[in-house]
Scaffold this motif. Structure first.
Motif, PDB file in Angstrom:
ATOM      1  N   GLY A  54       0.960  -0.868   0.273  1.00  0.00           N
ATOM      2  CA  GLY A  54      -0.024  -0.262  -0.162  1.00  0.00           C
ATOM      3  C   GLY A  54       0.469   1.233   0.418  1.00  0.00           C
ATOM      4  O   GLY A  54       2.111   0.566  -0.133  1.00  0.00           O
TER       5      GLY A  54
ATOM      6  N   ASP B 226      -4.694   0.416   0.175  1.00  0.00           N
ATOM      7  CA  ASP B 226      -4.952   0.545  -0.881  1.00  0.00           C
ATOM      8  C   ASP B 226      -6.408   0.300  -1.395  1.00  0.00           C
ATOM      9  O   ASP B 226      -6.699   0.913  -1.072  1.00  0.00           O
ATOM     10  CB  ASP B 226      -3.036   0.587  -1.944  1.00  0.00           C
ATOM     11  N   SER B 227      -5.645  -1.242  -1.508  1.00  0.00           N
ATOM     12  CA  SER B 227      -7.285  -1.490  -1.785  1.00  0.00           C
ATOM     13  C   SER B 227      -7.945  -2.596  -0.204  1.00  0.00           C
ATOM     14  O   SER B 227      -8.753  -2.737  -0.278  1.00  0.00           O
ATOM     15  CB  SER B 227      -7.227  -2.461  -2.996  1.00  0.00           C
ATOM     16  N   VAL B 228      -6.724  -1.825   0.873  1.00  0.00           N
ATOM     17  CA  VAL B 228      -7.129  -2.745   2.207  1.00  0.00           C
ATOM     18  C   VAL B 228      -6.588  -1.374   2.880  1.00  0.00           C
ATOM     19  O   VAL B 228      -5.681  -1.141   2.084  1.00  0.00           O
ATOM     20  CB  VAL B 228      -7.201  -4.406   2.169  1.00  0.00           C
TER      21      VAL B 228
ATOM     22  N   ASP C 103      -3.892  -1.827   4.394  1.00  0.00           N
ATOM     23  CA  ASP C 103      -2.427  -3.026   4.701  1.00  0.00           C
ATOM     24  C   ASP C 103      -1.570  -2.630   5.886  1.00  0.00           C
ATOM     25  O   ASP C 103      -1.490  -3.616   6.963  1.00  0.00           O
ATOM     26  CB  ASP C 103      -1.113  -2.333   3.856  1.00  0.00           C
TER      27      ASP C 103
END
Ligand code: MMA
Length: 165
Positions: free
Chosen positions: A31, A143-145, A147
């Motif tokens: 991330g 980022d998408s979770v 981190d």
């Protein structure tokens, strides 16, 4: 002798003035890093939005005073929102992580507990070093979770500049 006393008194005063501490970082190395240090200028933490999917903490947004921080994380899962009461502060955060953050459990000074995510992974217990200090802001990577996450503790909102108080 006089100098020694003066130095000792100054050392004690300096030691007593310390109030900030940091717990973390919990999670993995992916991330992009973020810090909400500057959001402290909007006031104390007053609410939290946490997104979770079946396995991870996928997003986080923190309200400082009446202003929401930038949302960090992705779109997977459902967003939950909790508001703190007036004078309520986060006094400890427990959780679980592996390469990503999996669980966050927020404890308040009003003895409320807010649990998000799953009870899977490596445990952490993040709590302030100094008495009467609370969660002031978070940092981490996402980022998408989410981190990784870290917790910054200090006296409640002593440098609130944007608040009309
Ligand atoms: C991206 C990338 C990774 C990060 C994950 C989760 C899908 O990959 O930025 O470095 O670990 O998102 O946030």
């Amino acid at each position: 002798m006089l100098l020694w006393i003066l130095v000792s008194v100054c050392a004690i005063a300096a030691a007593q003035q310390r109030s900030s501490s940091y717990s973390g970082e919990y999670g993995g190395g992916g991330g992009k890093p973020f810090s909400q240090s500057g959001n402290q200028l909007d006031g104390p933490i007053t609410a939290l939005r946490i997104r979770t999917n079946r396995v991870y903490i996928t997003g986080i947004q923190v309200r400082y005073g009446t202003t929401w921080s930038e949302y960090r994380g992705g779109s997977s899962g459902d967003l939950e929102e909790i508001f703190l009461h007036p004078g309520e502060h986060i006094s400890q955060v427990n959780g679980k992580y592996t390469h990503y953050v999996r669980q966050l459990v927020f404890f308040s000074n009003k003895e409320r507990v807010f649990t998000f995510g799953k009870d899977i992974g490596i445990s952490f217990n993040a709590s302030p070093l100094f008495p009467d200090t609370f969660l002031r802001y978070i940092s981490g990577s996402s980022d998408s979770v989410i981190d990784a996450i870290g917790f910054h503790w200090d006296y409640p909102s002593s440098n609130c500049v944007h608040c009309n108080k």
